[in-house]
Design a protein around this motif. Structure first.
Motif, PDB file in Angstrom:
ATOM      1  N   LEU A  13       0.824  -1.098  -0.066  1.00  0.00           N
ATOM      2  CA  LEU A  13       0.034  -0.008   0.098  1.00  0.00           C
ATOM      3  C   LEU A  13       0.995   1.183   0.029  1.00  0.00           C
ATOM      4  O   LEU A  13       0.639   2.296  -0.608  1.00  0.00           O
ATOM      5  CB  LEU A  13      -0.968  -0.154   1.146  1.00  0.00           C
ATOM      6  N   GLY A  17       0.432   3.765  -2.985  1.00  0.00           N
ATOM      7  CA  GLY A  17      -0.173   5.178  -2.624  1.00  0.00           C
ATOM      8  C   GLY A  17       1.119   6.357  -2.821  1.00  0.00           C
ATOM      9  O   GLY A  17       0.716   7.255  -3.207  1.00  0.00           O
ATOM     10  N   ALA A  21       0.522   9.116  -5.554  1.00  0.00           N
ATOM     11  CA  ALA A  21       0.582  10.352  -5.194  1.00  0.00           C
ATOM     12  C   ALA A  21       1.815  11.400  -5.873  1.00  0.00           C
ATOM     13  O   ALA A  21       1.374  12.568  -6.223  1.00  0.00           O
ATOM     14  CB  ALA A  21       0.944  10.511  -3.409  1.00  0.00           C
ATOM     15  N   VAL A  47      -6.725  10.616  -0.887  1.00  0.00           N
ATOM     16  CA  VAL A  47      -6.972   9.217  -0.896  1.00  0.00           C
ATOM     17  C   VAL A  47      -5.717   8.456  -1.004  1.00  0.00           C
ATOM     18  O   VAL A  47      -5.404   7.644  -0.356  1.00  0.00           O
ATOM     19  CB  VAL A  47      -7.847   8.642  -2.171  1.00  0.00           C
ATOM     20  N   HIS A  48      -4.649   9.212  -1.983  1.00  0.00           N
ATOM     21  CA  HIS A  48      -3.273   8.560  -1.815  1.00  0.00           C
ATOM     22  C   HIS A  48      -2.704   8.594  -0.425  1.00  0.00           C
ATOM     23  O   HIS A  48      -2.118   7.819  -0.182  1.00  0.00           O
ATOM     24  CB  HIS A  48      -2.364   9.190  -3.050  1.00  0.00           C
ATOM     25  N   PHE A  49      -2.691   9.651  -0.043  1.00  0.00           N
ATOM     26  CA  PHE A  49      -1.888  10.124   1.191  1.00  0.00           C
ATOM     27  C   PHE A  49      -2.710   9.537   2.387  1.00  0.00           C
ATOM     28  O   PHE A  49      -1.875   8.775   3.440  1.00  0.00           O
ATOM     29  CB  PHE A  49      -2.037  11.458   1.585  1.00  0.00           C
ATOM     30  N   ALA A  51      -4.251   6.419   2.324  1.00  0.00           N
ATOM     31  CA  ALA A  51      -3.585   5.009   1.990  1.00  0.00           C
ATOM     32  C   ALA A  51      -2.465   4.932   2.614  1.00  0.00           C
ATOM     33  O   ALA A  51      -1.799   3.994   3.138  1.00  0.00           O
ATOM     34  CB  ALA A  51      -3.985   4.688   0.645  1.00  0.00           C
ATOM     35  N   VAL A  52      -1.416   5.799   2.356  1.00  0.00           N
ATOM     36  CA  VAL A  52      -0.080   5.969   2.880  1.00  0.00           C
ATOM     37  C   VAL A  52       0.133   5.593   4.154  1.00  0.00           C
ATOM     38  O   VAL A  52       0.695   5.169   4.823  1.00  0.00           O
ATOM     39  CB  VAL A  52       0.820   6.950   2.096  1.00  0.00           C
TER      40      VAL A  52
END
Length: 75
Positions: A13, A17, A21, A47-49, A51-52
């Motif tokens: 992930l 992510g 990003a 959403v990317h951040f 998920a990270v």
């Protein structure tokens, strides 16, 4: 064993992510896996951040668990 699976999932992930990003920050029009997401650039980056952050949390929790077990064995 399940913590190793969680750590592997967490690393995957982080990779997805993080690269998503970075790609989205460099090229705002290339949403990649999140092209279906309404809200445009801001929603995609969020959403990317998130998920990270979740993935890093899973890895840290796994590490903490292994450390707690190690400390418990010494006592």
């Amino acid at each position: 064993m399940k913590y190793a699976v969680l750590q592997t999932l967490g690393v995957a992930l982080v990779v997805l992510g993080g690269q998503g990003a970075i790609r989205l920050l460099v090229d705002h029009d290339n949403a990649g896996l999140l092209a279906w997401l309404p809200g445009g650039f801001a929603a995609g980056v969020t959403v990317h951040f998130v998920a990270v952050a979740v993935a890093v949390g899973a890895v840290v929790a796994g590490w903490a668990h292994s450390r707690a077990k190690e400390v418990g064995r010494r006592s």
